[in-house]
Enzyme design. Structure first.
Site, PDB file in Angstrom:
ATOM      1  N   ASP A  55       0.829  -1.219   0.000  1.00  0.00           N
ATOM      2  CA  ASP A  55       0.000   0.000   0.000  1.00  0.00           C
ATOM      3  C   ASP A  55       0.859   1.263   0.000  1.00  0.00           C
ATOM      4  O   ASP A  55       0.430   2.312   0.487  1.00  0.00           O
ATOM      5  CB  ASP A  55      -0.944   0.020   1.214  1.00  0.00           C
ATOM      6  CG  ASP A  55      -1.740  -1.261   1.352  1.00  0.00           C
ATOM      7  OD1 ASP A  55      -2.392  -1.640   0.377  1.00  0.00           O
ATOM      8  OD2 ASP A  55      -1.679  -1.886   2.432  1.00  0.00           O
ATOM      9  N   LYS A  69       2.446   2.364  -5.123  1.00  0.00           N
ATOM     10  CA  LYS A  69       3.134   1.918  -6.341  1.00  0.00           C
ATOM     11  C   LYS A  69       2.321   2.228  -7.591  1.00  0.00           C
ATOM     12  O   LYS A  69       2.885   2.546  -8.639  1.00  0.00           O
ATOM     13  CB  LYS A  69       3.409   0.409  -6.250  1.00  0.00           C
ATOM     14  CG  LYS A  69       4.346   0.025  -5.113  1.00  0.00           C
ATOM     15  CD  LYS A  69       4.601  -1.468  -5.060  1.00  0.00           C
ATOM     16  CE  LYS A  69       3.407  -2.273  -4.614  1.00  0.00           C
ATOM     17  NZ  LYS A  69       2.986  -1.985  -3.209  1.00  0.00           N
ATOM     18  N   GLY A  70       0.990   2.123  -7.466  1.00  0.00           N
ATOM     19  CA  GLY A  70       0.141   2.364  -8.632  1.00  0.00           C
ATOM     20  C   GLY A  70       0.322   3.753  -9.199  1.00  0.00           C
ATOM     21  O   GLY A  70       0.438   3.934 -10.415  1.00  0.00           O
ATOM     22  N   ALA A 108      -4.022  -7.753  -4.287  1.00  0.00           N
ATOM     23  CA  ALA A 108      -3.332  -6.462  -4.366  1.00  0.00           C
ATOM     24  C   ALA A 108      -4.295  -5.394  -4.870  1.00  0.00           C
ATOM     25  O   ALA A 108      -5.229  -5.688  -5.612  1.00  0.00           O
ATOM     26  CB  ALA A 108      -2.134  -6.564  -5.305  1.00  0.00           C
ATOM     27  N   GLY A 109      -4.065  -4.171  -4.475  1.00  0.00           N
ATOM     28  CA  GLY A 109      -4.902  -3.069  -4.952  1.00  0.00           C
ATOM     29  C   GLY A 109      -4.082  -1.836  -5.221  1.00  0.00           C
ATOM     30  O   GLY A 109      -3.361  -1.359  -4.341  1.00  0.00           O
ATOM     31  N   HIS A 110      -4.142  -1.347  -6.451  1.00  0.00           N
ATOM     32  CA  HIS A 110      -3.454  -0.114  -6.806  1.00  0.00           C
ATOM     33  C   HIS A 110      -4.492   0.932  -7.187  1.00  0.00           C
ATOM     34  O   HIS A 110      -5.308   0.704  -8.084  1.00  0.00           O
ATOM     35  CB  HIS A 110      -2.490  -0.334  -7.979  1.00  0.00           C
ATOM     36  CG  HIS A 110      -1.305  -1.175  -7.623  1.00  0.00           C
ATOM     37  ND1 HIS A 110      -0.423  -1.651  -8.559  1.00  0.00           N
ATOM     38  CD2 HIS A 110      -0.849  -1.614  -6.424  1.00  0.00           C
ATOM     39  CE1 HIS A 110       0.523  -2.354  -7.948  1.00  0.00           C
ATOM     40  NE2 HIS A 110       0.266  -2.341  -6.660  1.00  0.00           N
ATOM     41  N   GLN A 162       2.008  -5.841  -3.394  1.00  0.00           N
ATOM     42  CA  GLN A 162       2.321  -5.961  -1.968  1.00  0.00           C
ATOM     43  C   GLN A 162       3.637  -5.228  -1.648  1.00  0.00           C
ATOM     44  O   GLN A 162       4.022  -4.306  -2.351  1.00  0.00           O
ATOM     45  CB  GLN A 162       2.359  -7.432  -1.542  1.00  0.00           C
ATOM     46  CG  GLN A 162       1.000  -8.101  -1.442  1.00  0.00           C
ATOM     47  CD  GLN A 162       0.580  -8.796  -2.710  1.00  0.00           C
ATOM     48  OE1 GLN A 162       1.372  -9.294  -3.473  1.00  0.00           O
ATOM     49  NE2 GLN A 162      -0.713  -8.846  -2.943  1.00  0.00           N
ATOM     50  N   THR A 207      -7.603  -0.824  -0.836  1.00  0.00           N
ATOM     51  CA  THR A 207      -8.267  -0.772  -2.138  1.00  0.00           C
ATOM     52  C   THR A 207      -9.033  -2.050  -2.415  1.00  0.00           C
ATOM     53  O   THR A 207     -10.110  -2.035  -3.008  1.00  0.00           O
ATOM     54  CB  THR A 207      -7.214  -0.545  -3.244  1.00  0.00           C
ATOM     55  OG1 THR A 207      -6.480   0.646  -2.956  1.00  0.00           O
ATOM     56  CG2 THR A 207      -7.875  -0.413  -4.609  1.00  0.00           C
TER      57      THR A 207
END
Length: 434
Positions: A12, A15-16, A38-40, A236, A311
């Site tokens: 978190d 990175k996105g 994972a969530g971006h 991650q 996310t």
């Protein structure tokens, strides 16, 4: 040559946004591990995109996006994610899925939930761990099986092999589930029903995803020969790495830079530049050691101002002070060339800053990350904050408050890596380059 984006905390880190900002300089963006756990989050001109499997280069029109062989894919989760870009047809030719990537089945998620009830790790319960377990046990289904099911049908030789493999996995799942799960005492008829349900689900997904599935390693090798620029995107964070993280409270894949080669097919010598991503403070989702966690008012400020909610799951993130030891450890693991410092603006509201520069560990002070981090207590260095001044939206380094620049300099000294990019807000434009 390829460059690499990697998180150096507990995930978190932002990175996105960094991939989205830098993607304009690249021809290919490659996701190489993890799954839809994972969530971006990417914000462009006020519009928010939530990505879980699709690489963050998707917002940049000229970028080719690749989901590599190291990723595990829940087919319907990917299809759902495609919808925010206008559906599958809108990304044909711009998104490719490795035919070697493993497929998450519905019962993977059920088994994940069962295992989490028995031994709480803090997983997303999306079947990631059980799918990786099948991969390592050499009994998993891959994207090439999905494609073959679509192209050849269930009555073909390939289709019969897939059905046989799936039937064995369903039986194994049922035996693995605990007594509280309905399917654990399933009859032969129930197994047949589950087999048909899973086959139908895979077939419906295959109709949509088959055109995306290809040999992405060969695609990347061809891109290299053509001199294309490639950006590798991790999911991650390094402190969740299966080998080097806070085991057992980790994810099921190799999250550090070393995983990029195995998860994409590119050789280690093909990776030129490693950009580590870290927040100006620390957060963590789920259970596990987090020495600098603040459960009081400071933690609430960071959570509120930083919008620290997952996310993928919407869970509140645990928040705390910057841990320089963990960051230095992760930078060494990844061989970071430089750092991107995220969410500096979240600290705008604090009059005092704290940096963990050592641990009290089993009666002595240490300055390294032990394998049993749960026994470490933070030792802080304090700095003056810049409450009343503002980093939010600043786009020029010289315009930052002097206290903020002093904080950045001190982090560089402690971590041992240059901070080359600073984020001062969620939007793509709120970025400082040094």
């Amino acid at each position: 040559m390829a460059d690499l984006i990697v998180g150096i905390q507990w995930g978190d880190e932002g990175k996105g946004k960094v991939v989205d900002v830098l993607a304009q300089r690249y021809d290919y963006v490659v996701r190489y591990q993890g799954g839809h756990n994972a969530g971006h989050t990417i914000v462009v001109d006020g519009h928010k995109y939530a990505l879980h499997l699709i690489p963050s280069g998707v917002i940049t029109p000229h970028c080719i996006n690749i989901i590599g062989n190291g990723v595990v894919i829940e087919p319907h989760a990917l299809i759902h994610e495609l919808e925010q870009f206008g559906g599958a047809e809108a990304l044909l030719g711009r998104l490719f899925v490795s035919d070697r990537a493993h497929i998450i089945l519905s019962l993977h998620g059920e088994l994940d939930s069962s295992l989490e009830r028995q031994n709480a790790i803090g997983t997303t319960k999306k079947g990631i761990g059980p799918c990786y377990t099948d991969k390592i046990a050499r009994v998993g289904l891959r994207a090439c099986d999905l494609r073959n099911l679509y192209e050849c049908g269930r009555d073909s030789e390939q289709g019969k092999i897939i059905i046989q493999k799936l039937s064995k996995r369903l039986q194994s799942f049922i035996e693995s589930l605990d007594s509280n799960v309905e399917h654990s005492t399933a009859t032969g008829n129930e197994i047949a029903r589950l087999l048909e349900e899973n086959l139908a689900s895979l077939e419906s997904a295959a109709k949509i995803l088959a055109p995306f599935i290809t040999d992405t390693t060969a695609l990347l090798w061809e891109a290299q020969e053509q001199g294309k620029k490639i950006l590798l995107e991790g999911a991650q964070g390094s402190m969740l790495d299966i080998d080097h993280g806070t085991y057992p409270f980790v994810t099921s894949s190799t999250t550090i830079a070393a995983g990029a080669s195995a998860g994409s097919g590119l050789a280690p010598r093909d990776i030129d530049y490693v950009l580590g991503i870290m927040k100006a403070y620390c957060t963590r989702v789920g259970h596990g050691p987090f020495p600098t966690e603040d459960s009081g008012a400071r933690g609430e400020i960071l959570r509120d101002k930083g919008a620290e909610f997952g996310t993928t799951t919407g869970r509140e993130r645990r928040c705390g002070e910057f841990d320089a030891l963990a960051a230095r450890y992760a930078c060494k693991l990844n061989g970071c060339s430089a750092i991107a410092l995220m969410k500096l603006d979240v600290l705008d509201h604090l009059e005092e800053l704290r940096i963990c520069v050592g641990y009290e560990y089993k009666g002595r002070r240490i300055e390294y990350v032990p394998s049993d981090l749960e026994y470490a207590k933070p030792i802080y260095e304090r700095m003056i904050g810049w409450a009343g001044k503002q980093c939010k939206g600043v786009k020029d380094y010289d315009a930052l408050p002097e206290e903020a620049k002093a904080y950045i300099t001190r982090l560089e000294e402690l971590v041992g890596v240059k901070i080359a990019l600073i984020s001062t807000g969620a939007d793509r434009s709120e970025t400082i380059y040094r």
